[in-house]
Design a protein around this motif. Sequence first.
Motif, PDB file in Angstrom:
ATOM      1  N   GLU A  40       4.739  -5.032   5.578  1.00 16.10           N
ATOM      2  CA  GLU A  40       3.222  -5.030   6.105  1.00 16.10           C
ATOM      3  C   GLU A  40       3.139  -3.427   6.361  1.00 16.10           C
ATOM      4  O   GLU A  40       1.182  -3.202   6.222  1.00 16.10           O
ATOM      5  CB  GLU A  40       4.415  -5.378   7.879  1.00 16.10           C
ATOM      6  CG  GLU A  40       3.438  -5.682   8.366  1.00 16.10           C
ATOM      7  CD  GLU A  40       3.210  -6.252   9.568  1.00 16.10           C
ATOM      8  OE1 GLU A  40       2.337  -5.887  10.851  1.00 16.10           O
ATOM      9  OE2 GLU A  40       4.127  -6.712   9.992  1.00 16.10           O
ATOM     10  N   ILE A  41       3.973  -3.012   6.404  1.00 18.47           N
ATOM     11  CA  ILE A  41       3.119  -1.308   7.370  1.00 18.47           C
ATOM     12  C   ILE A  41       3.274  -0.569   5.675  1.00 18.47           C
ATOM     13  O   ILE A  41       1.808   0.408   5.699  1.00 18.47           O
ATOM     14  CB  ILE A  41       4.928  -0.904   7.448  1.00 18.47           C
ATOM     15  CG1 ILE A  41       5.109  -0.755   9.074  1.00 18.47           C
ATOM     16  CG2 ILE A  41       4.345   0.804   7.125  1.00 18.47           C
ATOM     17  CD1 ILE A  41       6.180  -0.329   9.283  1.00 18.47           C
ATOM     18  N   ALA A  42       3.721  -0.761   4.928  1.00 14.24           N
ATOM     19  CA  ALA A  42       3.019  -0.124   3.139  1.00 14.24           C
ATOM     20  C   ALA A  42       1.814  -1.110   3.397  1.00 14.24           C
ATOM     21  O   ALA A  42       0.422   0.031   2.994  1.00 14.24           O
ATOM     22  CB  ALA A  42       3.569  -1.026   2.120  1.00 14.24           C
ATOM     23  N   ALA A  43       0.967  -2.508   3.558  1.00 15.43           N
ATOM     24  CA  ALA A  43      -0.168  -2.816   3.461  1.00 15.43           C
ATOM     25  C   ALA A  43      -0.710  -2.572   4.378  1.00 15.43           C
ATOM     26  O   ALA A  43      -2.211  -2.319   3.411  1.00 15.43           O
ATOM     27  CB  ALA A  43       0.474  -4.000   3.327  1.00 15.43           C
ATOM     28  N   LEU A  44      -0.342  -2.495   5.372  1.00 14.54           N
ATOM     29  CA  LEU A  44      -1.556  -1.524   6.934  1.00 14.54           C
ATOM     30  C   LEU A  44      -1.883  -0.236   5.858  1.00 14.54           C
ATOM     31  O   LEU A  44      -3.334   0.148   5.950  1.00 14.54           O
ATOM     32  CB  LEU A  44      -0.917  -1.222   8.211  1.00 14.54           C
ATOM     33  CG  LEU A  44      -0.515  -2.787   8.365  1.00 14.54           C
ATOM     34  CD1 LEU A  44       0.141  -2.959   9.557  1.00 14.54           C
ATOM     35  CD2 LEU A  44      -2.025  -3.071   9.320  1.00 14.54           C
ATOM     36  N   LYS A  45      -0.364   0.897   5.470  1.00  8.06           N
ATOM     37  CA  LYS A  45      -1.043   2.301   5.244  1.00  8.06           C
ATOM     38  C   LYS A  45      -2.428   1.961   3.985  1.00  8.06           C
ATOM     39  O   LYS A  45      -3.195   2.829   3.767  1.00  8.06           O
ATOM     40  CB  LYS A  45       0.308   2.760   5.228  1.00  8.06           C
ATOM     41  CG  LYS A  45       1.221   3.205   5.902  1.00  8.06           C
ATOM     42  CD  LYS A  45       2.319   3.820   5.587  1.00  8.06           C
ATOM     43  CE  LYS A  45       3.107   4.731   7.000  1.00  8.06           C
ATOM     44  NZ  LYS A  45       3.944   5.124   6.797  1.00  8.06           N
ATOM     45  N   SER A  46      -1.827   0.881   2.861  1.00  5.45           N
ATOM     46  CA  SER A  46      -2.704   1.196   2.076  1.00  5.45           C
ATOM     47  C   SER A  46      -4.322   0.628   2.437  1.00  5.45           C
ATOM     48  O   SER A  46      -5.245   1.590   1.825  1.00  5.45           O
ATOM     49  CB  SER A  46      -2.449   0.072   1.071  1.00  5.45           C
ATOM     50  OG  SER A  46      -3.111  -0.249  -0.068  1.00  5.45           O
ATOM     51  N   ALA A  47      -4.879  -0.080   3.670  1.00  9.83           N
ATOM     52  CA  ALA A  47      -5.576  -0.119   3.663  1.00  9.83           C
ATOM     53  C   ALA A  47      -6.301   0.680   4.873  1.00  9.83           C
ATOM     54  O   ALA A  47      -7.436   0.691   4.418  1.00  9.83           O
ATOM     55  CB  ALA A  47      -5.641  -1.422   4.833  1.00  9.83           C
ATOM     56  N   LEU A  48      -5.532   1.816   5.600  1.00  6.98           N
ATOM     57  CA  LEU A  48      -6.069   2.723   6.250  1.00  6.98           C
ATOM     58  C   LEU A  48      -5.885   3.486   5.599  1.00  6.98           C
ATOM     59  O   LEU A  48      -6.792   4.353   5.601  1.00  6.98           O
ATOM     60  CB  LEU A  48      -4.888   2.830   7.302  1.00  6.98           C
ATOM     61  CG  LEU A  48      -4.843   2.033   8.082  1.00  6.98           C
ATOM     62  CD1 LEU A  48      -3.379   2.243   9.320  1.00  6.98           C
ATOM     63  CD2 LEU A  48      -6.667   1.790   9.373  1.00  6.98           C
TER      64      LEU A  48
END
Length: 462
Positions: free
Chosen positions: A407-415
């Motif tokens: 989840e963190i990896a996906a959020l960082k990728s989006a940001l």
Amino acid sequence: LDEPTNHLDLPAIEALEERLAAARAAVVLISHDRRFLETLTTRTVWIDRGRTRALDRGFKNFEAWRDKILEEEETAAHKLDRKILDEEHWVRYGVTARRKRNVRRMRELGELRKAARERKRPVGKVAFSVNEAAGSGKRVILAEGVSISFGGRAVVRGFSTEIARGDRIGVVGPNGAGKTTLLKLLTGELAPDDGRVSLGAGLQMITLDQRRASLRDDDRVADAITDGRGDWVTIGAEKRHVASYLKDFLFKPEQWRTPVSALSGGERGRLALAAALAKPSNLLVLDEPTNDLDLETLDLLEELVADYQGTLLIVSHDRDFLNKTVTSILTPDPSGREGQWTEYAGGYDDMLAQRGAAPAMAADARGPAPALRKEQTEAQPARAKLSFKEKFALEQLPLRMDALTQEIAALKSALADPALFGRDAGGFAAKAKFLETAEVALAAAEEEWLALEMKREALKAE
């Protein structure tokens, strides 16, 4: 108190802890001893890059709080689309990555301890099978009935052990008990009065002594690594410039030309470690390696020790360090008999669980210690096993940690999308908030899993 545990043995440290815990006075501590700080502190002040930051909780909560601050700073830097280029980025923000890798290393250490328990014979009855002895290249040290005395006092008497390739042995005990003497016997530096020590074939041993005697003030930092032979060092099959190699030990690029005399105590400790590990070895002997090291250097030392592929012999009074690095402990026998040493599988806390008391002076062990051990033995059934809730948490936490990591990896990728804020400011803010919540949850899950795993290992060793 400024570094009060430096050069104290374990009985003295624990006596000081008891005295300070009972004191009504205010206490201000500067220390690198994590267990000491966790036991005594209720408030923490962090000196960071020329400013102080206060936490109204003890050191037990400090590292998660510090990591959260550093992660928030790194996230803020990415939001502003700034890439931090100086070497301080790796030095500072690498702390959180090291902590997360340490969770994996604790899992691996648990497996090593399990193997050690299965291989070692019952305490006090050392006997090795012919098949184990015949394992080519697996035996590093074999001690059989080893004894040595000084001035009529038996320091080691009738001691036997086998140390196999990959073992990580911690040696603990009060000052004067003979820890360094035992280490020298096992490595062949001292000849025993009786008995025999056999060293395995092809051993390449490196020793890091507690006085850092190998460092010369007039040398450059680079000379300590290369022995004055140029500015390049070969690590494994890779040839590296000494400045690049020193970066792995938290040195800045320009420091390789600095004289050793200009280094701080923590930097000297890192340099001695870097110099030792630059030489090819398969047996690493560390005598009080944590003395005079700051917390960042201790983190690095734990990481380097965990990754070392050879055999380790470590004399240390740092309980937290021993819990995180060794597979078994050698300590004076709890009976207090002169010259008797006993081996326990696991780390420092595992040793306490098995023997029922901390290593103490021989007179103490013959005195009130048996009553204390009886009390603790009677109290142990209450914590003899994990609760159903704890077992369930041990099974589920790794799954939760994996899910949060994704989840963190996906959020960082989006940001990381530079157009997101302009396109959807509200969505950007929501994702940033979700990211913060997920990172806090991951850190909490890792800490909970680590505490439960160490408890499980301690109970298994009883």
